[in-house]
Design a protein around this motif. Sequence first.
Motif, PDB file in Angstrom:
ATOM      1  N   ASN A 172       0.826  -1.206   0.000  1.00 43.14           N
ATOM      2  CA  ASN A 172       0.000   0.000   0.000  1.00 43.14           C
ATOM      3  C   ASN A 172       0.863   1.260   0.000  1.00 43.14           C
ATOM      4  N   THR A 173       2.118   1.123   0.368  1.00 42.93           N
ATOM      5  CA  THR A 173       3.045   2.243   0.464  1.00 42.93           C
ATOM      6  C   THR A 173       3.442   2.744  -0.920  1.00 42.93           C
ATOM      7  N   ARG A 174       3.649   4.045  -1.015  1.00 42.59           N
ATOM      8  CA  ARG A 174       4.188   4.647  -2.237  1.00 42.59           C
ATOM      9  C   ARG A 174       5.656   4.998  -1.972  1.00 42.59           C
ATOM     10  N   PHE A 175       6.467   4.851  -2.987  1.00 44.77           N
ATOM     11  CA  PHE A 175       7.900   5.069  -2.861  1.00 44.77           C
ATOM     12  C   PHE A 175       8.320   6.280  -3.675  1.00 44.77           C
ATOM     13  N   SER A 176       9.044   7.208  -3.040  1.00 50.41           N
ATOM     14  CA  SER A 176       9.552   8.390  -3.725  1.00 50.41           C
ATOM     15  C   SER A 176      10.846   8.041  -4.439  1.00 50.41           C
ATOM     16  N   ILE A 177      10.883   8.342  -5.721  1.00 46.43           N
ATOM     17  CA  ILE A 177      12.062   8.107  -6.552  1.00 46.43           C
ATOM     18  C   ILE A 177      12.671   9.473  -6.821  1.00 46.43           C
ATOM     19  N   LYS A 178      13.864   9.702  -6.272  1.00 46.67           N
ATOM     20  CA  LYS A 178      14.482  11.036  -6.312  1.00 46.67           C
ATOM     21  C   LYS A 178      15.825  10.986  -7.025  1.00 46.67           C
ATOM     22  N   GLU A 179      16.368  12.173  -7.268  1.00 44.08           N
ATOM     23  CA  GLU A 179      17.696  12.327  -7.871  1.00 44.08           C
ATOM     24  C   GLU A 179      17.843  11.491  -9.145  1.00 44.08           C
ATOM     25  N   VAL A 180      16.795  11.502  -9.955  1.00 42.33           N
ATOM     26  CA  VAL A 180      16.801  10.728 -11.195  1.00 42.33           C
ATOM     27  C   VAL A 180      17.788  11.344 -12.184  1.00 42.33           C
ATOM     28  N   LYS A 181      18.586  10.473 -12.800  1.00 44.72           N
ATOM     29  CA  LYS A 181      19.497  10.875 -13.869  1.00 44.72           C
ATOM     30  C   LYS A 181      19.366   9.855 -14.989  1.00 44.72           C
ATOM     31  N   THR A 182      19.232  10.344 -16.214  1.00 47.26           N
ATOM     32  CA  THR A 182      19.196   9.448 -17.364  1.00 47.26           C
ATOM     33  C   THR A 182      20.140   9.962 -18.434  1.00 47.26           C
ATOM     34  N   GLU A 183      20.786   9.032 -19.118  1.00 44.57           N
ATOM     35  CA  GLU A 183      21.618   9.325 -20.284  1.00 44.57           C
ATOM     36  C   GLU A 183      21.187   8.340 -21.358  1.00 44.57           C
ATOM     37  N   LYS A 184      20.285   8.802 -22.229  1.00 46.29           N
ATOM     38  CA  LYS A 184      19.729   7.928 -23.252  1.00 46.29           C
ATOM     39  C   LYS A 184      20.819   7.493 -24.214  1.00 46.29           C
ATOM     40  N   PRO A 185      20.942   6.242 -24.559  1.00 45.56           N
ATOM     41  CA  PRO A 185      20.118   5.105 -24.175  1.00 45.56           C
ATOM     42  C   PRO A 185      20.798   4.142 -23.210  1.00 45.56           C
ATOM     43  N   SER A 186      21.784   4.606 -22.423  1.00 48.17           N
ATOM     44  CA  SER A 186      22.617   3.629 -21.728  1.00 48.17           C
ATOM     45  C   SER A 186      22.699   3.737 -20.205  1.00 48.17           C
ATOM     46  N   PHE A 187      22.039   4.715 -19.578  1.00 42.90           N
ATOM     47  CA  PHE A 187      22.236   4.858 -18.127  1.00 42.90           C
ATOM     48  C   PHE A 187      21.014   5.482 -17.463  1.00 42.90           C
ATOM     49  N   ILE A 188      20.662   4.918 -16.304  1.00 41.55           N
ATOM     50  CA  ILE A 188      19.580   5.434 -15.465  1.00 41.55           C
ATOM     51  C   ILE A 188      20.040   5.282 -14.020  1.00 41.55           C
ATOM     52  N   SER A 189      19.846   6.321 -13.223  1.00 46.18           N
ATOM     53  CA  SER A 189      20.119   6.186 -11.791  1.00 46.18           C
ATOM     54  C   SER A 189      19.053   6.934 -11.015  1.00 46.18           C
ATOM     55  N   PHE A 190      18.859   6.495  -9.774  1.00 51.20           N
ATOM     56  CA  PHE A 190      17.889   7.148  -8.897  1.00 51.20           C
ATOM     57  C   PHE A 190      18.141   6.727  -7.458  1.00 51.20           C
ATOM     58  N   VAL A 191      17.512   7.464  -6.550  1.00 59.21           N
ATOM     59  CA  VAL A 191      17.576   7.167  -5.124  1.00 59.21           C
ATOM     60  C   VAL A 191      16.158   6.899  -4.648  1.00 59.21           C
ATOM     61  N   TRP A 192      15.963   5.762  -3.992  1.00 60.70           N
ATOM     62  CA  TRP A 192      14.668   5.497  -3.356  1.00 60.70           C
ATOM     63  C   TRP A 192      14.854   5.088  -1.911  1.00 60.70           C
ATOM     64  N   ASP A 193      16.095   4.981  -1.507  1.00 59.87           N
ATOM     65  CA  ASP A 193      16.494   4.711  -0.135  1.00 59.87           C
ATOM     66  C   ASP A 193      17.613   5.715   0.135  1.00 59.87           C
ATOM     67  N   PRO A 194      17.450   6.582   1.137  1.00 52.78           N
ATOM     68  CA  PRO A 194      18.445   7.655   1.322  1.00 52.78           C
ATOM     69  C   PRO A 194      19.879   7.169   1.509  1.00 52.78           C
ATOM     70  N   GLU A 195      20.061   5.890   1.832  1.00 50.64           N
ATOM     71  CA  GLU A 195      21.415   5.360   2.027  1.00 50.64           C
ATOM     72  C   GLU A 195      22.018   4.783   0.755  1.00 50.64           C
ATOM     73  N   THR A 196      21.227   4.630  -0.305  1.00 47.29           N
ATOM     74  CA  THR A 196      21.734   3.948  -1.490  1.00 47.29           C
ATOM     75  C   THR A 196      21.421   4.710  -2.762  1.00 47.29           C
ATOM     76  N   ILE A 197      22.126   4.335  -3.813  1.00 43.30           N
ATOM     77  CA  ILE A 197      21.834   4.825  -5.156  1.00 43.30           C
ATOM     78  C   ILE A 197      21.731   3.615  -6.085  1.00 43.30           C
ATOM     79  N   VAL A 198      20.719   3.628  -6.935  1.00 44.72           N
ATOM     80  CA  VAL A 198      20.524   2.569  -7.923  1.00 44.72           C
ATOM     81  C   VAL A 198      21.095   3.064  -9.244  1.00 44.72           C
TER      82      VAL A 198
END
Length: 146
Positions: free
Chosen positions: A54-80
């Motif tokens: 039921n929880t919603r997750f905030s996806i922050k600090e999104v960065k994209t470089e088409k077509p080869s890279f995506i990053s984001f933060v959804w846990d303040p301690e980590t980066i995806v």
Amino acid sequence: MKLESKAILQIQKPIEDVFEGIVNPEKMTKYFISESSGRLETGKDVTWKFPEFNTRFSIKEVKTEKPSFISFVWDPETIVKITLEKLPDNSTIVRVNENGKDFNENNLKWALENTGGWANFLACMKAYLEYGVQLRQGAFDFMRKK
């Protein structure tokens, strides 16, 4: 020492199709999330909802470089970080790396669970992008709070 979760998989689709499959919420809702407030775009925050929570997750600090890279933060301690690599046969290797948590018992459990979660993400994305199959549909209904 920082912990990380990693997963990698080859998808038999062009890199542009795989990139779009990750940043486009209309596609992501077919294999990963149930709702999104928008596309993943550099500088734009979005909110995701998963079908089993039921929880919603905030996806922050999104960065994209088409077509080869995506990053984001959804846990303040980590980066995806999701890296796409085009292969000569026009398929794509997708690498997911999430890191940043300090080494301790709770975070070790996190790393193991998230590694499995990212492997599931990749398998579900592959099934959807290659064959139109929605593997995630109903797969985690047992986790819903009643």
